[in-house]
Scaffold this motif. Structure first.
Motif, short mmCIF file in Angstrom:
data_model
loop_
_atom_site.label_atom_id
_atom_site.label_comp_id
_atom_site.label_asym_id
_atom_site.label_seq_id
_atom_site.Cartn_x
_atom_site.Cartn_y
_atom_site.Cartn_z
N LEU A 260 6.21 -0.80 -1.98
CA LEU A 260 7.47 -1.20 -2.61
C LEU A 260 8.58 -0.19 -2.34
O LEU A 260 9.70 -0.56 -1.99
N LEU B 84 -5.18 1.10 -5.33
CA LEU B 84 -4.42 -0.14 -5.24
C LEU B 84 -3.01 0.05 -5.78
O LEU B 84 -2.03 -0.39 -5.17
N ALA C 16 0.44 -0.02 -3.63
CA ALA C 16 1.52 -0.96 -3.99
C ALA C 16 2.84 -0.22 -4.20
O ALA C 16 3.89 -0.67 -3.74
#
Length: 201
Positions: A20, A12, A16
């Protein structure tokens, strides 16, 4: 484009970070791995400019992976991105050849800027952690004491630790006693925990 490799055992978090950083026009994630022992092979295959490595990963921790990557692909810079902002980890990361060290709660824009600065050959260190590292000085343990505490993590006997490190049982006892005293612990298990928290192991 700055090509990036991401190494983090938490899918996770890795996803992420990839999302980003990929939003930045000049950054491209070319590889993602979840183990430290996959870093060098993935880097050889994809030739990233910067590798973002977590500290605690299975197979090989991020500090050992940093050293291995700097030997295998010296042109690839390393930015350690970790939850564990510990002065001992910072010192060990820099000694292993990392160009930067930031914590995971760094805002996305600052992280992207850190990547660019590392790619440009600059050093980037979380300012609060740098100040803490200077204030705390070097870790208190000798290399051998740290080795003995690492071997003691699994709770083996003195004989087990001695056999694993090729030392006499008396030498192991002496190193454990010294490490317990230096960490201010009461037991070897507590010494291991405190040394881990300090980033000395």
């Amino acid at each position: 484009m700055i090509r990036l490799l991401l190494a983090d055992d938490q899918a996770l978090v890795r996803g992420a970070l990839a999302a980003l950083l990929s939003m930045e026009a000049d950054l491209e994630v070319v590889a993602e791995v979840g183990r430290g022992d996959e870093v060098v092979e993935a880097a050889r295959r994809t030739r990233p400019d910067v590798a973002l490595l977590d500290v605690e990963m299975p197979g090989l921790d991020g500090l050992a992976a940093t050293a291995a990557l700097r030997v295998a692909l010296p042109a690839c810079k390393v930015l350690v991105v970790t939850t564990f902002g510990r002065p001992g980890y910072l010192r060990r990361a820099m000694a292993a050849g990392a160009s930067g060290f930031v914590v995971k709660d760094t805002p996305a824009r600052q992280l992207a800027d850190a990547v660019r600065r590392v790619a440009a050959g600059l050093r980037v260190v979380d300012p609060g952690l740098a100040a803490e590292s200077l204030a705390s000085g070097d870790g208190p343990l000798t290399q051998r004491e740290a080795d003995v505490l690492r071997a003691a993590r699994d709770g083996g006997t003195i004989a087990d630790i001695a056999a694993a490190l090729g030392l006499s049982e008396g030498t192991v006892r002496n190193h454990l006693s010294s490490a317990i005293g230096k960490t201010g612990a009461r037991t070897r298990a507590e010494a291991v925990r405190l040394a881990d928290q300090g980033g000395w192991l």
